[in-house]
Write a protein that holds these residues in place. Sequence first.
Motif, PDB file in Angstrom:
ATOM      1  N   ARG A 230      -7.112  60.735  80.106  1.00  0.00           N
ATOM      2  CA  ARG A 230      -8.330  60.930  79.255  1.00  0.00           C
ATOM      3  C   ARG A 230      -8.185  60.669  77.914  1.00  0.00           C
ATOM      4  NH1 ARG A 230     -13.407  61.826  81.283  1.00  0.00           N
ATOM      5  NH2 ARG A 230     -13.920  63.733  79.796  1.00  0.00           N
ATOM      6  N   THR A 231      -6.918  60.996  77.483  1.00  0.00           N
ATOM      7  CA  THR A 231      -6.574  60.854  75.935  1.00  0.00           C
ATOM      8  C   THR A 231      -6.624  59.477  75.720  1.00  0.00           C
ATOM      9  OG1 THR A 231      -5.477  63.038  75.778  1.00  0.00           O
ATOM     10  CG2 THR A 231      -5.137  61.464  74.189  1.00  0.00           C
TER      11      THR A 231
ATOM     12  N   SER B  33      -7.702  55.917  69.810  1.00  0.00           N
ATOM     13  CA  SER B  33      -6.485  56.211  68.816  1.00  0.00           C
ATOM     14  C   SER B  33      -7.302  56.809  67.689  1.00  0.00           C
ATOM     15  CB  SER B  33      -5.527  55.623  68.590  1.00  0.00           C
ATOM     16  OG  SER B  33      -5.904  54.293  68.013  1.00  0.00           O
ATOM     17  N   ASP B  34      -6.598  57.591  66.682  1.00  0.00           N
ATOM     18  CA  ASP B  34      -7.193  57.669  65.514  1.00  0.00           C
ATOM     19  C   ASP B  34      -6.021  57.359  64.517  1.00  0.00           C
ATOM     20  OD1 ASP B  34      -4.986  59.736  65.738  1.00  0.00           O
ATOM     21  OD2 ASP B  34      -6.100  61.451  65.920  1.00  0.00           O
ATOM     22  N   ALA B  35      -6.170  57.556  63.239  1.00  0.00           N
ATOM     23  CA  ALA B  35      -5.273  56.942  62.157  1.00  0.00           C
ATOM     24  C   ALA B  35      -3.915  57.367  62.295  1.00  0.00           C
ATOM     25  CB  ALA B  35      -5.821  57.268  60.927  1.00  0.00           C
TER      26      ALA B  35
ATOM     27  N   VAL C  67       2.410  54.883  65.973  1.00  0.00           N
ATOM     28  CA  VAL C  67       2.857  53.906  66.927  1.00  0.00           C
ATOM     29  C   VAL C  67       3.648  52.870  65.881  1.00  0.00           C
ATOM     30  CG1 VAL C  67       1.941  51.762  67.921  1.00  0.00           C
ATOM     31  CG2 VAL C  67       1.058  54.483  68.378  1.00  0.00           C
ATOM     32  N   GLU C  68       2.971  52.622  64.877  1.00  0.00           N
ATOM     33  CA  GLU C  68       3.578  51.550  63.906  1.00  0.00           C
ATOM     34  C   GLU C  68       5.150  52.036  63.462  1.00  0.00           C
ATOM     35  OE1 GLU C  68       2.657  49.089  59.846  1.00  0.00           O
ATOM     36  OE2 GLU C  68       1.106  50.289  60.460  1.00  0.00           O
ATOM     37  N   ARG C  69       5.000  53.272  63.048  1.00  0.00           N
ATOM     38  CA  ARG C  69       6.547  53.740  62.674  1.00  0.00           C
ATOM     39  C   ARG C  69       7.570  53.812  63.517  1.00  0.00           C
ATOM     40  NH1 ARG C  69       4.543  57.790  60.782  1.00  0.00           N
ATOM     41  NH2 ARG C  69       4.692  59.312  62.599  1.00  0.00           N
TER      42      ARG C  69
ATOM     43  N   LYS D  64      -3.393  47.028  70.289  1.00  0.00           N
ATOM     44  CA  LYS D  64      -4.215  48.369  70.241  1.00  0.00           C
ATOM     45  C   LYS D  64      -5.489  48.196  70.971  1.00  0.00           C
ATOM     46  CE  LYS D  64      -6.671  50.976  66.877  1.00  0.00           C
ATOM     47  NZ  LYS D  64      -7.023  51.132  65.065  1.00  0.00           N
ATOM     48  N   GLY D  65      -5.605  49.145  71.848  1.00  0.00           N
ATOM     49  CA  GLY D  65      -6.761  49.384  72.648  1.00  0.00           C
ATOM     50  C   GLY D  65      -6.513  48.778  73.952  1.00  0.00           C
ATOM     51  N   ALA D  66      -5.253  48.448  74.532  1.00  0.00           N
ATOM     52  CA  ALA D  66      -4.983  47.735  75.604  1.00  0.00           C
ATOM     53  C   ALA D  66      -5.104  48.552  76.815  1.00  0.00           C
ATOM     54  CB  ALA D  66      -3.517  47.259  75.533  1.00  0.00           C
TER      55      ALA D  66
END
Length: 359
Positions: free
Chosen positions: A122-123, A128-130, A136-138, A157-159
């Motif tokens: 569900r999450t 995602s949010d900022a 994720v980038e870190r 992103k969004g996969a």
Amino acid sequence: MPSTPDDETDYLPCATPDPGRWQEVAPGVLWIRLSLPFQLDHINVWALDGGAAGWTLVDCGLGDPRTRAAWELLLRDALGGRPVERVVVTHFHPDHIGAAGWLVERTGASFAASLTEWLFARTLSAGSDAATDAAVERFYRRSGLEPEALAAVLGRKGAYGRGVPSVPATLTRLRVGDRLPVGDRLWTVIGGSGHTAEPVSLHRQADAAGPGLLISGDQILPRISPNISAWPTEPEADPLADYLASLAGWSALPAETLVLPSHGRPFRGLHARAGELARHHAERLAEIEALCATPQTAAAVTRALFPRPLDTHQTVFALGEAVAHLNHLIAKGRLERRAAGPGVDLYRRVDDTAAVTAR
């Protein structure tokens, strides 16, 4: 990922169904194979005949047009147009839960999974949010990925939402030890962890009507090792410890149990396969510890463990698996992690003599 030669595995002596087709593997149990657009190009899903109540489906493939079209034919032909009572998913990965929302709406079935796996799905399907994007980038920058590979990974992103466009809004929660009635047979919920946080497997005891069966999800596979990864949302987790503990737990089931895995072919030899997987991870850990006699980034360890060319999808899972093994060695006191330059981690083997002196 380890392979088990065919002549050392007791596979069920029946034909493997083509994508979108099915094969009965035990009375009232259909093996259905669906296509995936990855190197691992299929998933096995299972239809359990509940008689007048209808079918129980275990896992359901991606939530894409090809899978939905396959299910339309399967509902008509394999299931004979009879009702679907429930849809069960073993865990939240897109190839297992992706079509669940559509199937539940299409058939009116109930939906069952563990609470953790449902919440993850569900999450993630909500996007995602900022803060999540920054985490994720870190995570991937800390791994030491080269700029081109880093850009490709971040470009995914969004996969998850593309593979799982919807998740059922209501849940029948499955807990370890629950008994799931299917017709006049009972399937017991078996727990475990490592591949994901709270996957479920289903076990049916042998009786006069048929053999003992285990729908194992991805926890036990016959020819490849399930991916055990650390992820950006829990970067220092030790899922390998959970998985190794789960492997030890399979010894409680009868050795002759017929395993119905999510990938590969049904097989017997549950205890032997669990032992092979435990040895595989022990070998991986020894290889990584030796490699880290010289400080290494997680990306460098990934390249050593998986030297073949990897696409972006494979890179994500290979890197996650490398970090999981590195985290396990840190938890065992065999490695240490230190920052090396802005935002990049190095892993170094702990010197036994120095560790004793320090104590």
